[in-house]
Design a protein around this motif. Structure first.
Motif, PDB file in Angstrom:
ATOM      1  N   UNK A 103     -26.033  50.178  64.244  1.00 30.75           N
ATOM      2  CA  UNK A 103     -26.067  49.356  62.930  1.00 30.75           C
ATOM      3  C   UNK A 103     -26.219  50.209  61.818  1.00 30.75           C
ATOM      4  N   UNK A 104     -26.172  49.951  60.675  1.00 30.24           N
ATOM      5  CA  UNK A 104     -26.672  50.498  59.457  1.00 30.24           C
ATOM      6  C   UNK A 104     -28.188  50.225  59.357  1.00 30.24           C
ATOM      7  N   UNK A 105     -29.091  51.158  59.117  1.00 28.26           N
ATOM      8  CA  UNK A 105     -30.310  51.030  59.287  1.00 28.26           C
ATOM      9  C   UNK A 105     -30.900  51.131  58.000  1.00 28.26           C
ATOM     10  N   UNK A 106     -31.821  50.064  57.597  1.00 35.45           N
ATOM     11  CA  UNK A 106     -32.207  50.071  56.017  1.00 35.45           C
ATOM     12  C   UNK A 106     -33.723  49.843  56.556  1.00 35.45           C
ATOM     13  N   UNK A 107     -34.602  50.096  55.367  1.00 31.08           N
ATOM     14  CA  UNK A 107     -35.943  49.417  55.245  1.00 31.08           C
ATOM     15  C   UNK A 107     -36.228  48.437  54.206  1.00 31.08           C
ATOM     16  N   UNK A 125     -29.443  46.828  60.420  1.00 23.39           N
ATOM     17  CA  UNK A 125     -30.946  46.627  60.956  1.00 23.39           C
ATOM     18  C   UNK A 125     -32.016  46.929  59.955  1.00 23.39           C
ATOM     19  N   UNK A 126     -32.894  46.014  59.533  1.00 25.14           N
ATOM     20  CA  UNK A 126     -33.959  46.178  58.681  1.00 25.14           C
ATOM     21  C   UNK A 126     -35.276  46.619  59.262  1.00 25.14           C
ATOM     22  N   UNK A 127     -35.943  47.450  58.747  1.00 21.12           N
ATOM     23  CA  UNK A 127     -37.163  47.801  59.400  1.00 21.12           C
ATOM     24  C   UNK A 127     -38.011  47.845  58.265  1.00 21.12           C
ATOM     25  N   UNK A 128     -39.390  48.142  58.458  1.00 23.26           N
ATOM     26  CA  UNK A 128     -40.624  48.304  57.468  1.00 23.26           C
ATOM     27  C   UNK A 128     -40.486  49.774  56.789  1.00 23.26           C
TER      28      UNK A 128
END
Lengths: 292, 292
Positions: A203-207, A178-181
């Motif tokens: 999920x793996x979280x990344x920005x 999951x991509x966030x800002x």
């Protein structure tokens, strides 16, 4: 998707709203709106609206001294969505196709957006969305593409909405990121929102390395660019991500509620539909035409 | 009524609409919208929106070379309203109080406004308006004041709408003067529109000497100022006239459909009603509080 002239008054409207959230001082609010007006003639009309909006929101933050005017609204919308979770799980438990039901809820959750709209009743909006057929529905294609995909990159959009996205994430059998800002921009979700909404368990979280309300790949961090290039399938959530990726060649599925007619017209043009075939409020699950 | 910050994005939206009517050239449209954006930071926030809008529309006319972009729309709305006249006369013939029925139709006719709204279905709008009770209704006071008034000055608003105003004019027993604008501004009625709509048979027609979408008395011609000062009673039609006259001490009745929340909030404040008691779409027949 390139800037339209309609984006200019919309930016000014957004600036007024953000100025109100940023400061109670009428003089300062006026100064903010005036300074944003001063920016408008020189915005880059050959770039996308989310990229230009960074300059707008940077100006508001600089003048107001408030780096995250939407912070309270973001916390509230996370909490409201979490409160709804038991009801959402009931809906899913009763669904014939739980993934499809989760996707519909995730589209409906896209109604949470303080950039485009300020007033909405979440319960009412959810009911309306679930009762409506998407204007474009490539779910059959998505099912097929998911059968061969081993990795999925999911581009998150707004706070609160993340809880709905989690319903989709927990039904994907792939390895999901999951991509966030990276930094605050409007009410877009950050890493801390993903944690608050419990998405790190799914999920793996990344920005993505930006403070852009979209995903302008060339401006993103090398790590994100790598994840973007490596993903077998990318689900792009919301209008801002769509605006920045609508012309990108990648294994993209767009999942959004259409919030302005400029985007609606662009979607119609992109898919060869007649003008005005897509309109504000429509739900869209679209496989990009810019892929194999 | 003073400018609000909300007026700035609204002006830019109006500029885009007028630019589209003025020229098919995309480059020129962009230039117009950019130049109007450049004006915004220096508008006079201690003046009224219609007075500031003159600068906006002058800029559009100067850059586009088109002095009257709304000309075709004005002709069309005059004709559409004239076509409705037989149906309107039937409604009046069946009314228990024909003056009240005419006033309601005149309020409903105020839906014709290309400044504030671009899309409307006249028939639909009329039906909706007639089914709705005005949010403020000082008709009883108006009846009483009309009993002693010998002269009435009626401040016209938009083209097409004039036909509806005529229904009121022909029921007034006073000596009536209808004021229109001197030069083109948005879709506001000019002398030629009053003639097209046959209003010269019902009232003396004069212009106010301005190209302002309102009635800024100090900027009006000496003849108009004299008529304004001499009138026993003034009926001010529409939002633009209200915005310029809401603080003026004169025997004013305002007859309008509320088209933005800034005006709605101002009306609520003016009449001591709670905030949000008046809202967009409301019909208003208001005796000014700034009179004896």
């Amino acid at each position: 998707m390139l800037m339209a002239l309609e984006c200019l008054p919309c930016f000014l409207r957004q600036a007024l709203y953000a100025a109100r959230l940023s400061t109670p001082a009428a003089d300062l609010r006026q100064k903010i709106v005036r300074e944003v007006a001063r920016l408008l003639p020189d915005l880059d009309m050959t770039s996308t609206p989310p990229e230009n909006s960074m300059l707008v929101y940077e100006t508001i933050a600089r003048l107001s001294g408030c780096p995250d005017p939407f912070l309270d609204l973001k916390k509230t919308s996370n909490q409201r969505a979490l409160d709804l979770l038991p009801r959402l799980k009931e809906i899913l438990a009763a669904a014939a196709d739980p993934l499809w039901a989760a996707i519909r809820l995730a589209m409906a959750g896209n109604v949470i957006d303080y950039g485009a709209h300020h007033d909405f009743d979440l319960n009412q909006a959810l009911g309306d969305c679930l009762a409506r057929e998407p204007a474009i529905n490539h779910y059959g294609l998505l099912q097929k593409d998911l059968r061969t995909a081993r990795t999925v990159l999911y581009l998150g959009d707004n706070c609160g909405e993340l809880v709905f996205d989690g319903l989709v994430l927990e039904r994907l059998k792939q390895e999901v990121t999951l991509a966030v800002k990276e930094r605050p921009i409007i009410n877009d979700a950050l890493r801390e929102d993903a944690l608050t909404c419990g998405l790190d368990r799914l999920a793996k979280v990344m920005d993505n390395g930006t403070a852009c309300p979209g995903t302008p790949v060339p401006l993103c961090s090398p790590e994100f660019q790598q994840a973007f290039a490596a993903a077998d399938l990318i689900i792009s959530k919301g209008q801002g991500n769509f605006e920045t990726l609508s012309e990108t060649r990648a294994p993209l599925y767009f999942l959004l509620m259409v919030k302005c007619q400029v985007v609606a017209d662009h979607i119609a043009a992109l898919t060869g539909m007649p003008a005005r075939a897509v309109t504000t409020g429509d739900l869209v699950l679209l496989r990009t035409p810019h892929w194999r």
